[in-house]
Design an enzyme around this catalytic site. Structure first.
Site, mmCIF file in Angstrom:
data_model
loop_
_atom_site.group_PDB
_atom_site.id
_atom_site.type_symbol
_atom_site.label_atom_id
_atom_site.label_comp_id
_atom_site.label_asym_id
_atom_site.label_seq_id
_atom_site.Cartn_x
_atom_site.Cartn_y
_atom_site.Cartn_z
ATOM 1 C CB SER A 31 -4.074 1.667 4.330
ATOM 2 O OG SER A 31 -3.355 1.207 3.217
ATOM 3 C CB SER A 34 -0.951 0.011 1.193
ATOM 4 O OG SER A 34 -2.039 -0.851 0.968
ATOM 5 C CE LYS A 85 -4.798 1.816 -0.160
ATOM 6 N NZ LYS A 85 -4.118 0.566 0.189
#
Length: 328
Positions: free
Chosen positions: A173, A116, A119
């Site tokens: 997240s 992640s 992101k």
């Protein structure tokens, strides 16, 4: 009686086969049960991430926390070499971004999945596009149906503003929020991914490739040196810096917490951050921190060991860096 016993045994065998990929509910209810202690060969139990998923899914006790990640962990040391020996991340990189000075490096150019951390690039593309942040976006089935082992906290049909989705994607997240941001980009997901890779090229991230905005695919790859560039660029966007360093955020009647347990702690001046975790990428953490009057990019990838080892490594690195700065 023999026939009934045969039927019972066959039923039990079928049940075991059907449940081979997960611990049985009966075991999960036992005192102090941890699914991966009972069935360590399960694929989900081969990594700390899987063990945490199992704990969440079956209500097992949490793993012990890395002591250096605890709130009261000391931030000074008289043994920098000992601290370095305790680092549990396989890839580590620290750079003073103002002076272009590398302060610590371990496998900084190894290309690996980044989970992640992706992101942060998702956020840069959204901010660059200058899309209306107050536009309301409806979460649809494709957003909540991304193939993650952790369920979405957003329901299909929920309506949130683009700024709320960006906040949730960065601070907590939320995968469905990141997917919705990519899906609603002008030109759709294909155009969004193209924009991600174009932005990486502009930043000089030559080791990086992006295929989706969430981080679940192992084809999202980068190096620690590249990720230092990414988190530095993210920290220079006020909205991204604010959202990634927000300890908690409430929207639609629910409170979401930051996945970086160092955010909000006293004596930590974090300018931007992002965590990432998958079985293949391991536990990852990138941060821009202000330390000793210097703006440092700190990258920790594939941390091993107890829960919170990536945060423990950040504390250990800070002790080492503080000791070096004090000596100069």
């Amino acid at each position: 009686m023999a026939g009934q016993r045969a039927i019972f045994l066959m039923t039990a065998i079928l049940a075991m086969v059907a449940g081979a990929g997960r611990p049985s509910p009966a075991l999960a209810q036992a005192a102090n049960f941890h699914p991966c202690n009972a069935q360590p060969a399960l694929p989900i139990c081969q990594h700390g991430y899987g063990r945490r998923v199992a704990a969440m899914r079956w209500g097992a006790p949490r793993e012990a926390l890395d002591p250096d990640a605890a709130v009261k962990a000391p931030l000074i040391t008289r043994d920098p070499a000992g601290e370095i020996g305790k680092l549990r991340s396989t890839t580590i990189f620290v750079e003073d971004m103002d002076r272009a000075e590398v302060l610590f490096a371990r496998d900084a150019d190894v290309v690996r999945p980044i989970a992640s951390i992706v992101k942060l690039m998702t956020a840069l593309v959204v901010v660059d596009a200058r899309l209306p942040m107050d536009e309301m976006i409806t979460i649809d089935a494709s957003d909540v149906g991304v193939p993650s082992e952790l369920p979405s906290r957003l329901a299909a049909g929920a309506r949130l503003s683009r700024v709320d989705l960006l906040h949730l994607a960065l601070a907590s997240s939320e995968n469905s929020a990141a997917h919705a941001l990519g899906r609603t980009y002008p030109g759709g997901m294909t155009a969004f991914v193209e924009a991600m890779n174009a932005r990486a090229t502009v930043l000089g991230m030559n080791d990086s490739r992006f295929v989706e905005p969430i981080g679940l695919s192992n084809e999202n790859v980068s190096s620690a040196r590249d990720l230092a560039r990414l988190v530095h660029a993210a920290s220079r966007q006020p909205l991204i810096g604010e959202f990634t360093t927000d300890a908690r955020y409430s929207v639609d009647g629910r409170t979401f917490h930051n996945t970086n347990m160092l955010v909000g702690r006293p004596r930590w001046d974090i300018l931007a951050s992002k965590t990432g975790t998958t079985r293949e990428a391991g536990d990852c953490l990138v941060m821009m921190v202000r330390l000793g009057g210097r703006n440092l990019a700190m990258v920790l990838l594939n941390a091993q060991g107890m829960s919170g080892s990536r945060f423990g490594d950040a504390v250990r690195l800070r002790r080492v860096l503080d000791s070096r700065m004090a000596a100069n």
